[in-house]
Design an enzyme around this catalytic site. Sequence first.
Site, PDB file in Angstrom:
ATOM      1  N   ASP A  42       0.817  -1.141   0.179  1.00 54.02           N
ATOM      2  CA  ASP A  42       0.000  -0.068   0.114  1.00 54.02           C
ATOM      3  C   ASP A  42       0.828   1.241   0.027  1.00 54.02           C
ATOM      4  O   ASP A  42       1.619   1.599   1.093  1.00 54.02           O
ATOM      5  CB  ASP A  42      -1.143  -0.009   1.229  1.00 54.02           C
ATOM      6  N   TYR A  47       3.462   9.671   0.459  1.00 62.46           N
ATOM      7  CA  TYR A  47       4.339   9.134   1.450  1.00 62.46           C
ATOM      8  C   TYR A  47       5.906   9.326   0.947  1.00 62.46           C
ATOM      9  O   TYR A  47       6.815   9.042   1.801  1.00 62.46           O
ATOM     10  CB  TYR A  47       4.225   7.566   1.658  1.00 62.46           C
ATOM     11  N   LYS A  76      -2.318   6.228  -4.383  1.00 59.67           N
ATOM     12  CA  LYS A  76      -3.282   7.129  -3.958  1.00 59.67           C
ATOM     13  C   LYS A  76      -3.056   8.482  -4.573  1.00 59.67           C
ATOM     14  O   LYS A  76      -2.001   9.127  -4.715  1.00 59.67           O
ATOM     15  CB  LYS A  76      -3.615   7.422  -2.412  1.00 59.67           C
ATOM     16  N   HIS A 109      -7.212   9.903  -2.142  1.00 59.52           N
ATOM     17  CA  HIS A 109      -6.237   9.620  -0.720  1.00 59.52           C
ATOM     18  C   HIS A 109      -7.468  10.201   0.659  1.00 59.52           C
ATOM     19  O   HIS A 109      -7.730   9.768   1.463  1.00 59.52           O
ATOM     20  CB  HIS A 109      -5.415  10.392  -0.604  1.00 59.52           C
TER      21      HIS A 109
END
Length: 319
Positions: A42, A47, A76, A109
């Site tokens: 994921d 990130y 996302k 997201h």
Amino acid sequence: MKKITLRSGDQMPALGLGTWKADESTYPAIREAIKIGYRHFDCALRYENEKEVGRAIRDAIKEGQVDRQSIWLTSKLWNNAHLSHDVRPALEESLMNLGMDYLDLYLMHWPVALKPDVIFPDKGSDFLSLEQAPLIDTWRALEECVDAGLCRNIGVSNFSIKKLKDLRNSARIAPTCNQVELHPFLQQKELVEYCLGERIAVTAYSPLGSKDRPARLHQDDEPILLEHPEIRSITGIHDCTAAQVLIAWALQRGTSVIPKSANPNRLRENYQAQNITLNEDNMKRIGNLDRHYRYIHGAFWTIEGSPYTLTTLWDEPIS
Ligand code: A2P
């Protein structure tokens, strides 16, 4: 390995590895995870470690440990790319970072929009309201990404029942997954029941309480999941750890779950939670721990001058 069949027919491994907060440990953690047996990763553009995730998976493929088809890759769409013409380029950026030509799942997201040049807001004027950037317009652009073969499935994250219903009413491709914070202190039974009833898979984020969150996301006196006496008492029955109880609980209620770890022993421990079956009494005792407590409360979207409030974000009264 337990799999969840999505409405497209694709099968998502129920246990995945979260990569939020993985930082410089991302590459070795993914390499180790693949050796252990993890096949679901994921990710998110936000990130800021997709390049390492992609490099680790591609190296494992090159070395013959795994093939692309057996890997489930989720990423996302960040909030600053909600305007229709920004959606596909954002997905292409994730694909380029990962070095992949498709994603298995691409999620919106947050149901929150930011101006294109803003990564994280620090004032009200950094936001776009949902009138300026309607979720359905973003969704239509995501549907086009499916048509173009850039992602096999599309879904959302942090969506309430109300927002899911609104989306479903106008969507051509129904959302296939809703990724939300879920753990014994935030069980969201109604939301999970609604999603599973509508064949929307549910993925649990922060299943262990995300204690490695950045300091600004910590609240005073927050409860610690991994140390709760009820969870600890169940570990004795199954000769397992608190993290394993939390992961087994998530899997047993029919959700997918994405615990993050950068530590080889804990990666293995978390993977082995798939072999634990909690009994009815364990499930009932954990069921009683619900206190609707969010570790990721979303207040960063509701700063002064923002068009969003906690009530409109979660579509629930805030106590
Ligand atoms: P680490 O990466 O050092 O293993 P979440 O998945 O809820 O975001 O939680 C991630 C946090 O939980 C990280 O701090 C991670 O640390 C820690 N963690 C992951 N697996 C375990 C485990 N089996 N036991 C204790 N802590 C764990």
